[in-house]
Design an enzyme around this catalytic site. Structure first.
Site, PDB file in Angstrom:
ATOM      1  N   ASP A   1     -12.157  57.508  29.331  1.00 11.84           N
ATOM      2  CA  ASP A   1     -11.219  57.634  30.455  1.00 11.84           C
ATOM      3  C   ASP A   1     -10.259  58.769  30.126  1.00 11.84           C
ATOM      4  O   ASP A   1      -9.558  58.726  29.122  1.00 11.84           O
ATOM      5  CB  ASP A   1     -10.478  56.298  30.624  1.00 11.84           C
TER       6      ASP A   1
ATOM      7  N   ASP B   1      -7.327  61.725  37.212  1.00  7.82           N
ATOM      8  CA  ASP B   1      -7.706  60.660  36.280  1.00  7.82           C
ATOM      9  C   ASP B   1      -9.171  60.311  36.591  1.00  7.82           C
ATOM     10  O   ASP B   1      -9.511  60.082  37.758  1.00  7.82           O
ATOM     11  CB  ASP B   1      -6.734  59.495  36.582  1.00  7.82           C
TER      12      ASP B   1
ATOM     13  N   HIS C   1      -4.822  53.072  41.350  1.00  9.78           N
ATOM     14  CA  HIS C   1      -3.383  53.358  41.488  1.00  9.78           C
ATOM     15  C   HIS C   1      -3.164  54.713  42.142  1.00  9.78           C
ATOM     16  O   HIS C   1      -4.001  55.604  42.023  1.00  9.78           O
ATOM     17  CB  HIS C   1      -2.740  53.358  40.099  1.00  9.78           C
TER      18      HIS C   1
ATOM     19  N   HIS D   1       0.768  56.331  37.105  1.00  5.11           N
ATOM     20  CA  HIS D   1       0.839  55.207  38.048  1.00  5.11           C
ATOM     21  C   HIS D   1       2.056  55.425  38.932  1.00  5.11           C
ATOM     22  O   HIS D   1       3.187  55.219  38.510  1.00  5.11           O
ATOM     23  CB  HIS D   1       0.942  53.870  37.309  1.00  5.11           C
TER      24      HIS D   1
ATOM     25  N   GLU E   1     -10.821  52.836  40.646  1.00  8.70           N
ATOM     26  CA  GLU E   1     -11.510  52.529  39.389  1.00  8.70           C
ATOM     27  C   GLU E   1     -11.956  51.076  39.266  1.00  8.70           C
ATOM     28  O   GLU E   1     -11.272  50.260  38.674  1.00  8.70           O
ATOM     29  CB  GLU E   1     -10.657  52.918  38.180  1.00  8.70           C
TER      30      GLU E   1
ATOM     31  N   GLU F   1     -14.504  55.827  37.515  1.00 13.79           N
ATOM     32  CA  GLU F   1     -13.241  56.220  38.164  1.00 13.79           C
ATOM     33  C   GLU F   1     -13.263  57.657  38.656  1.00 13.79           C
ATOM     34  O   GLU F   1     -13.780  58.551  37.978  1.00 13.79           O
ATOM     35  CB  GLU F   1     -12.084  56.054  37.157  1.00 13.79           C
TER      36      GLU F   1
HETATM   37 MN    MN Z   1      -8.356  56.412  34.035  1.00 10.92          MN
HETATM   38 MN    MN Z   2      -6.632  55.258  36.327  1.00 12.19          MN
END
Ligand code: MN
Ligand code: MN
Length: 301
Positions: A88, A99, A159, A167, A192, A287
């Site tokens: 990630d 992200d 998010h 976030h 995600e 994600e």
């Molecule tokens: Mn992530």
């Molecule tokens: Mn994330």
């Protein structure tokens, strides 16, 4: 009406492109028995080389570890054989965060679970448009995962992302839930889904370990080295998460432990615990970050 200006849009797009290229290069880089720290450093170096900065330390979370593990300094852990490896990564360009995550599967037994995470992500992304209720998104993800014989992790969410914020305030649950929240045009969101096996609890809990940290608030600090360390953190990472690996060499080695301890004890910085599936079952994740536009969304990563 444009909800995001051209300059912000270009920076967000560049951030996403850097991250997409990094993710694709990592797919062929990660191997069984490789030191985890090599994966973390490779990911972060690729992001920097392409003109971005890591928005958070590269997370390498294995099997029942769902999220938030990055290598501490001098990590000796390796990618186990036959493991499920969630990589990630986050990048930012002038604070514009994207992200993304993939699950690299070294165990054929879990191939289908990884496919389900990817499929749920694709369907969720297809449904992201202005005014889409987050409750409908969560119900959709849950339904897809369950219909394929697996279980969503109910307490991990997507998010919104913001400037220097991973976030940014809005959560996108991966299960049906009561909420009046709607997706907004001009906002960017990380979607995600996390997937585990049917007989798992389907929740994560905090493990005692923490490898990722973030600046919270200025506090009076006794130790001069703690103040120096904090100055480095504020200047380089602002409100974004960081790893202790990134603090190496900032202050003399002999003073590091005490200084870092004071930052934590004074709550100048906070730690993110490693998340582990409550029944210790393996977890897969996929994600993307998307930008909500008039007729749907643009996949940035
Ligand atoms: Mn992530
Ligand atoms: Mn994330």
């Amino acid at each position: 009406m444009k909800a995001i200006d051209d300059e912000a849009f270009e920076k967000l797009r560049l951030s996403g492109r850097i991250l997409r290229e990094t993710r694709e290069e990592l797919k062929s880089f990660v191997r069984e028995n490789m030191p985890i720290i090599e994966v973390c450093e490779k990911a972060e170096e690729l992001i920097r080389r392409k003109g971005g900065k890591p928005a958070f330390p590269c997370n390498v979370s294995i099997d029942e570890i769902a999220a938030h593990y990055t290598s501490p300094p001098n990590d000796v852990k390796r990618i186990p054989e036959k493991s499920l490896v969630k990589v990630d990564i986050g990048a930012h360009v002038d604070g514009y965060v994207t992200d993304t995550a993939i699950t690299i599967c070294f165990n054929p037994e879990y191939r289908e679970m990884v496919n389900v995470a990817e499929h749920a992500l694709k369907k969720a992304v297809d449904s992201m448009r202005p005014e889409a209720p987050t409750s409908r998104l969560g119900a959709l993800i849950e339904q897809i995962i369950k219909s394929r014989g697996f279980k969503p992790i109910s307490n991990l969410t997507g998010h919104s992302v913001g400037r220097y914020l991973v976030h940014a305030g809005t959560s996108l649950p991966n299960v049906a839930h009561l909420s009046l929240t709607k997706v907004k045009i001009g906002e960017a969101y990380a979607v995600e889904p996390f997937v585990t096996v049917q007989d798992a609890v389907g929740k994560v809990e905090n493990s005692p370990e923490a490898t990722i940290f973030r600046f919270v608030k200025q506090k009076p600090l006794k130790n001069v080295y703690a103040r120096k360390l904090l100055k480095h953190i504020e200047e380089n990472f602002k409100t974004l998460p960081f790893a202790e690996r990134w603090l190496q060499g900032v202050i003399p080695k002999g003073h590091y432990k005490e200084a870092f301890k004071e930052l934590l004890a004074s709550k100048t910085i906070m730690s993110y615990p490693v998340f582990i599936e409550a029944s210790r079952k393996p977890v897969a994740q996929a994600e993307h970050t998307v930008l909500i536009v008039e007729d749907g969304c643009l996949v940035l990563t």
